[in-house]
Design a protein around this motif. Sequence first.
Motif, PDB file in Angstrom:
ATOM      1  N   VAL A  68      59.788  84.391  20.105  1.00 28.88           N
ATOM      2  CA  VAL A  68      60.481  83.543  19.135  1.00 28.88           C
ATOM      3  C   VAL A  68      61.114  82.391  19.905  1.00 28.88           C
ATOM      4  O   VAL A  68      62.059  82.569  20.664  1.00 28.88           O
ATOM      5  CB  VAL A  68      61.551  84.326  18.361  1.00 28.88           C
ATOM      6  N   ALA A  69      60.555  81.185  19.700  1.00 28.12           N
ATOM      7  CA  ALA A  69      61.063  80.019  20.422  1.00 28.12           C
ATOM      8  C   ALA A  69      62.401  79.545  19.863  1.00 28.12           C
ATOM      9  O   ALA A  69      63.227  79.013  20.594  1.00 28.12           O
ATOM     10  CB  ALA A  69      60.042  78.882  20.363  1.00 28.12           C
ATOM     11  N   GLY A  70      62.605  79.741  18.576  1.00 31.26           N
ATOM     12  CA  GLY A  70      63.849  79.296  17.955  1.00 31.26           C
ATOM     13  C   GLY A  70      63.727  79.271  16.449  1.00 31.26           C
ATOM     14  O   GLY A  70      62.859  79.936  15.860  1.00 31.26           O
ATOM     15  N   HIS A  71      64.604  78.485  15.814  1.00 32.11           N
ATOM     16  CA  HIS A  71      64.641  78.420  14.355  1.00 32.11           C
ATOM     17  C   HIS A  71      64.830  76.980  13.892  1.00 32.11           C
ATOM     18  O   HIS A  71      65.556  76.210  14.533  1.00 32.11           O
ATOM     19  CB  HIS A  71      65.792  79.271  13.799  1.00 32.11           C
ATOM     20  N   TYR A  72      64.179  76.651  12.791  1.00 34.27           N
ATOM     21  CA  TYR A  72      64.450  75.385  12.110  1.00 34.27           C
ATOM     22  C   TYR A  72      65.562  75.638  11.091  1.00 34.27           C
ATOM     23  O   TYR A  72      65.426  76.487  10.214  1.00 34.27           O
ATOM     24  CB  TYR A  72      63.203  74.854  11.408  1.00 34.27           C
ATOM     25  N   ARG A  73      66.644  74.894  11.233  1.00 34.95           N
ATOM     26  CA  ARG A  73      67.764  75.013  10.294  1.00 34.95           C
ATOM     27  C   ARG A  73      67.819  73.766   9.419  1.00 34.95           C
ATOM     28  O   ARG A  73      67.470  72.671   9.854  1.00 34.95           O
ATOM     29  CB  ARG A  73      69.083  75.220  11.041  1.00 34.95           C
ATOM     30  N   VAL A  74      68.262  73.959   8.189  1.00 32.17           N
ATOM     31  CA  VAL A  74      68.315  72.854   7.227  1.00 32.17           C
ATOM     32  C   VAL A  74      69.744  72.717   6.718  1.00 32.17           C
ATOM     33  O   VAL A  74      70.528  73.672   6.743  1.00 32.17           O
ATOM     34  CB  VAL A  74      67.338  73.095   6.068  1.00 32.17           C
ATOM     35  N   ASP A  75      70.079  71.507   6.233  1.00 33.52           N
ATOM     36  CA  ASP A  75      71.476  71.262   5.912  1.00 33.52           C
ATOM     37  C   ASP A  75      71.793  71.294   4.422  1.00 33.52           C
ATOM     38  O   ASP A  75      72.953  71.230   4.039  1.00 33.52           O
ATOM     39  CB  ASP A  75      71.958  69.937   6.520  1.00 33.52           C
ATOM     40  N   LYS A  76      70.774  71.372   3.547  1.00 38.00           N
ATOM     41  CA  LYS A  76      71.092  71.470   2.128  1.00 38.00           C
ATOM     42  C   LYS A  76      69.853  71.852   1.338  1.00 38.00           C
ATOM     43  O   LYS A  76      68.725  71.797   1.826  1.00 38.00           O
ATOM     44  CB  LYS A  76      71.657  70.150   1.594  1.00 38.00           C
ATOM     45  N   CYS A  77      70.115  72.227   0.092  1.00 40.70           N
ATOM     46  CA  CYS A  77      69.052  72.550  -0.847  1.00 40.70           C
ATOM     47  C   CYS A  77      68.881  71.352  -1.777  1.00 40.70           C
ATOM     48  O   CYS A  77      69.805  70.984  -2.499  1.00 40.70           O
ATOM     49  CB  CYS A  77      69.420  73.798  -1.646  1.00 40.70           C
ATOM     50  N   VAL A  78      67.701  70.720  -1.731  1.00 31.45           N
ATOM     51  CA  VAL A  78      67.478  69.507  -2.514  1.00 31.45           C
ATOM     52  C   VAL A  78      67.288  69.823  -3.991  1.00 31.45           C
ATOM     53  O   VAL A  78      67.765  69.108  -4.857  1.00 31.45           O
ATOM     54  CB  VAL A  78      66.263  68.738  -1.968  1.00 31.45           C
ATOM     55  N   HIS A  79      66.590  70.899  -4.294  1.00 22.08           N
ATOM     56  CA  HIS A  79      66.340  71.238  -5.694  1.00 22.08           C
ATOM     57  C   HIS A  79      66.503  72.737  -5.889  1.00 22.08           C
ATOM     58  O   HIS A  79      66.053  73.544  -5.078  1.00 22.08           O
ATOM     59  CB  HIS A  79      64.940  70.787  -6.116  1.00 22.08           C
ATOM     60  N   TRP A  80      67.145  73.126  -6.999  1.00 25.18           N
ATOM     61  CA  TRP A  80      67.512  74.520  -7.234  1.00 25.18           C
ATOM     62  C   TRP A  80      66.333  75.457  -7.400  1.00 25.18           C
ATOM     63  O   TRP A  80      66.454  76.658  -7.244  1.00 25.18           O
ATOM     64  CB  TRP A  80      68.393  74.618  -8.480  1.00 25.18           C
ATOM     65  N   SER A  81      65.130  74.933  -7.740  1.00 22.83           N
ATOM     66  CA  SER A  81      64.001  75.827  -7.982  1.00 22.83           C
ATOM     67  C   SER A  81      63.263  76.217  -6.711  1.00 22.83           C
ATOM     68  O   SER A  81      62.459  77.140  -6.722  1.00 22.83           O
ATOM     69  CB  SER A  81      63.011  75.172  -8.953  1.00 22.83           C
ATOM     70  N   ARG A  82      63.527  75.514  -5.593  1.00 22.25           N
ATOM     71  CA  ARG A  82      62.807  75.766  -4.343  1.00 22.25           C
ATOM     72  C   ARG A  82      63.769  76.207  -3.251  1.00 22.25           C
ATOM     73  O   ARG A  82      64.966  75.911  -3.307  1.00 22.25           O
ATOM     74  CB  ARG A  82      62.066  74.502  -3.895  1.00 22.25           C
ATOM     75  N   PRO A  83      63.259  76.903  -2.231  1.00 22.62           N
ATOM     76  CA  PRO A  83      64.113  77.268  -1.094  1.00 22.62           C
ATOM     77  C   PRO A  83      64.655  76.020  -0.406  1.00 22.62           C
ATOM     78  O   PRO A  83      64.020  74.965  -0.432  1.00 22.62           O
ATOM     79  CB  PRO A  83      63.164  78.041  -0.172  1.00 22.62           C
ATOM     80  N   PRO A  84      65.832  76.114   0.212  1.00 23.78           N
ATOM     81  CA  PRO A  84      66.385  74.958   0.930  1.00 23.78           C
ATOM     82  C   PRO A  84      65.505  74.557   2.105  1.00 23.78           C
ATOM     83  O   PRO A  84      64.915  75.411   2.755  1.00 23.78           O
ATOM     84  CB  PRO A  84      67.754  75.457   1.397  1.00 23.78           C
ATOM     85  N   GLY A  85      65.413  73.238   2.372  1.00 17.85           N
ATOM     86  CA  GLY A  85      64.563  72.812   3.474  1.00 17.85           C
ATOM     87  C   GLY A  85      64.788  71.395   3.934  1.00 17.85           C
ATOM     88  O   GLY A  85      63.956  70.835   4.644  1.00 17.85           O
ATOM     89  N   CYS A  86      65.909  70.793   3.568  1.00 17.74           N
ATOM     90  CA  CYS A  86      66.111  69.372   3.824  1.00 17.74           C
ATOM     91  C   CYS A  86      66.597  69.115   5.253  1.00 17.74           C
ATOM     92  O   CYS A  86      67.384  69.868   5.811  1.00 17.74           O
ATOM     93  CB  CYS A  86      67.132  68.829   2.831  1.00 17.74           C
ATOM     94  N   ASN A  87      66.122  68.002   5.837  1.00 19.93           N
ATOM     95  CA  ASN A  87      66.573  67.519   7.147  1.00 19.93           C
ATOM     96  C   ASN A  87      66.521  68.602   8.229  1.00 19.93           C
ATOM     97  O   ASN A  87      67.544  68.968   8.816  1.00 19.93           O
ATOM     98  CB  ASN A  87      67.985  66.953   7.060  1.00 19.93           C
ATOM     99  N   PRO A  88      65.335  69.162   8.525  1.00 24.77           N
ATOM    100  CA  PRO A  88      65.248  70.260   9.507  1.00 24.77           C
ATOM    101  C   PRO A  88      65.614  69.826  10.920  1.00 24.77           C
ATOM    102  O   PRO A  88      65.251  68.742  11.372  1.00 24.77           O
ATOM    103  CB  PRO A  88      63.780  70.683   9.422  1.00 24.77           C
ATOM    104  N   VAL A  89      66.344  70.700  11.606  1.00 23.48           N
ATOM    105  CA  VAL A  89      66.722  70.507  13.003  1.00 23.48           C
ATOM    106  C   VAL A  89      66.388  71.792  13.747  1.00 23.48           C
ATOM    107  O   VAL A  89      66.694  72.888  13.267  1.00 23.48           O
ATOM    108  CB  VAL A  89      68.213  70.169  13.160  1.00 23.48           C
ATOM    109  N   PHE A  90      65.753  71.671  14.929  1.00 27.44           N
ATOM    110  CA  PHE A  90      65.329  72.862  15.668  1.00 27.44           C
ATOM    111  C   PHE A  90      66.416  73.315  16.641  1.00 27.44           C
ATOM    112  O   PHE A  90      66.990  72.513  17.375  1.00 27.44           O
ATOM    113  CB  PHE A  90      64.044  72.586  16.442  1.00 27.44           C
ATOM    114  N   PHE A  91      66.671  74.635  16.633  1.00 27.34           N
ATOM    115  CA  PHE A  91      67.625  75.253  17.543  1.00 27.34           C
ATOM    116  C   PHE A  91      66.881  76.289  18.382  1.00 27.34           C
ATOM    117  O   PHE A  91      66.261  77.202  17.843  1.00 27.34           O
ATOM    118  CB  PHE A  91      68.764  75.932  16.771  1.00 27.34           C
TER     119      PHE A  91
END
Length: 398
Positions: A68-91
């Motif tokens: 496991v190299a790391g994780h992509y983290r996102v800062d908000k949920c753009v639309h309520w019907s889909r999983p959150p995924g906005c502005n990904p940053v790798f940690f």
Amino acid sequence: MGDCSEISAPSPTTEHDVPDELLELVFVRLPSSLHLVRAACTCKRWRRIIAHGAFLRRYRSLRASPLVAGHYRVDKCVHWSRPPGCNPVFFLSPSSDTVDLCPQHFSLDFLPSRDGGSWDVADSRGGLLLVNQCPGDKGPVFRDLVVCEPMTRRCRVIPPPAELHGYLTCGAFLLDGDADEAGEPISLSNFRIMVALVLKGIAIACVFSSGNGNDSGWMVQIPMGSVVTPHNSLYFAGLAAGSIYWSNDVHEIVALDKNTEEFSYSLFPEEACYCRHTFVGCDGGKVRLACLVMSHLKVFIQVEGADEWVLENGVELQQMVRQVHGQDDGELQLNMLKKIISVEEGSVLLCTEKGVGLVSVDLSTMDFKRVAQDDDKYFWPAYMYQLPWPPTIQACLD
């Protein structure tokens, strides 16, 4: 005295004298694919041994868990019907195996430009990342998807089927490819995508398979046994035990099974019909539903083999606030508890107003504690990224 022939000293032994079979025994004991890549960079001979298909199959059979190299983290949920995924940053993962890696190796700046918009993370699996276009003003409609391998900066654009372009989507998810049963791992040539969408008031699933060799390999799964009508809106609630869950406006939980590609639904527990926020998660193999109901946190468990939810535990939020106050400076207030963001690993995680942090609730004891967080923006569940397999070491073998 007779002549004595000079006995020459034996030449020194080098690594080139080690047989291939012994080198394989050394390489197969390397702890991760990243170490294989480093070894393959040493010389052409080592690269030839490591790149051989038989060796790679043997190595993979002995290493069930890729790095496991790391994780992509996102800062908000753009639309309520889909999983959150906005502005990904790798940690990066805090591991000695990743010490030579840096977040820039996993940048998504190589993705193609689309209408001047950004790409959101939709899902991850193995060494692949699935991204879709930010909903923007058009809402979460079915548009181009991209499957990419950030480590090698390669990607593949998957257009939607023409007859479904523009329909409302409720999420896109990566699945193992059709060749997985033959032992081939997920890759850019072996993957599937499942998209949940609402078509004329009916929830359906369509699946793309890379095995068809073209970008028109979509199949639409029409519900046969029962038609699930989402009524008004679907609200993403979580992933658990191989299914994706949403809630709707008529107090139902809608589930999509990744294996059967079929929808089902169950009724909300009566005690949770007027909850502020729900989240479905899996803990210890059991599917749980966590709800913020008035001034209480309630956790329900799904009865195995049934569509029924029963109350497992609950606690008053004011009690939680008083308990957390004993751990900090008292800045947390009851009205700051905004939403549930995960149910996993024996706990429920709640987010608060920005700057106040996260609160974790132990599912067995219902005790609370503040959770340290480097940046309050990245509190959503992370997308795990593993190093791709097989590693890219095929160049310069001759």
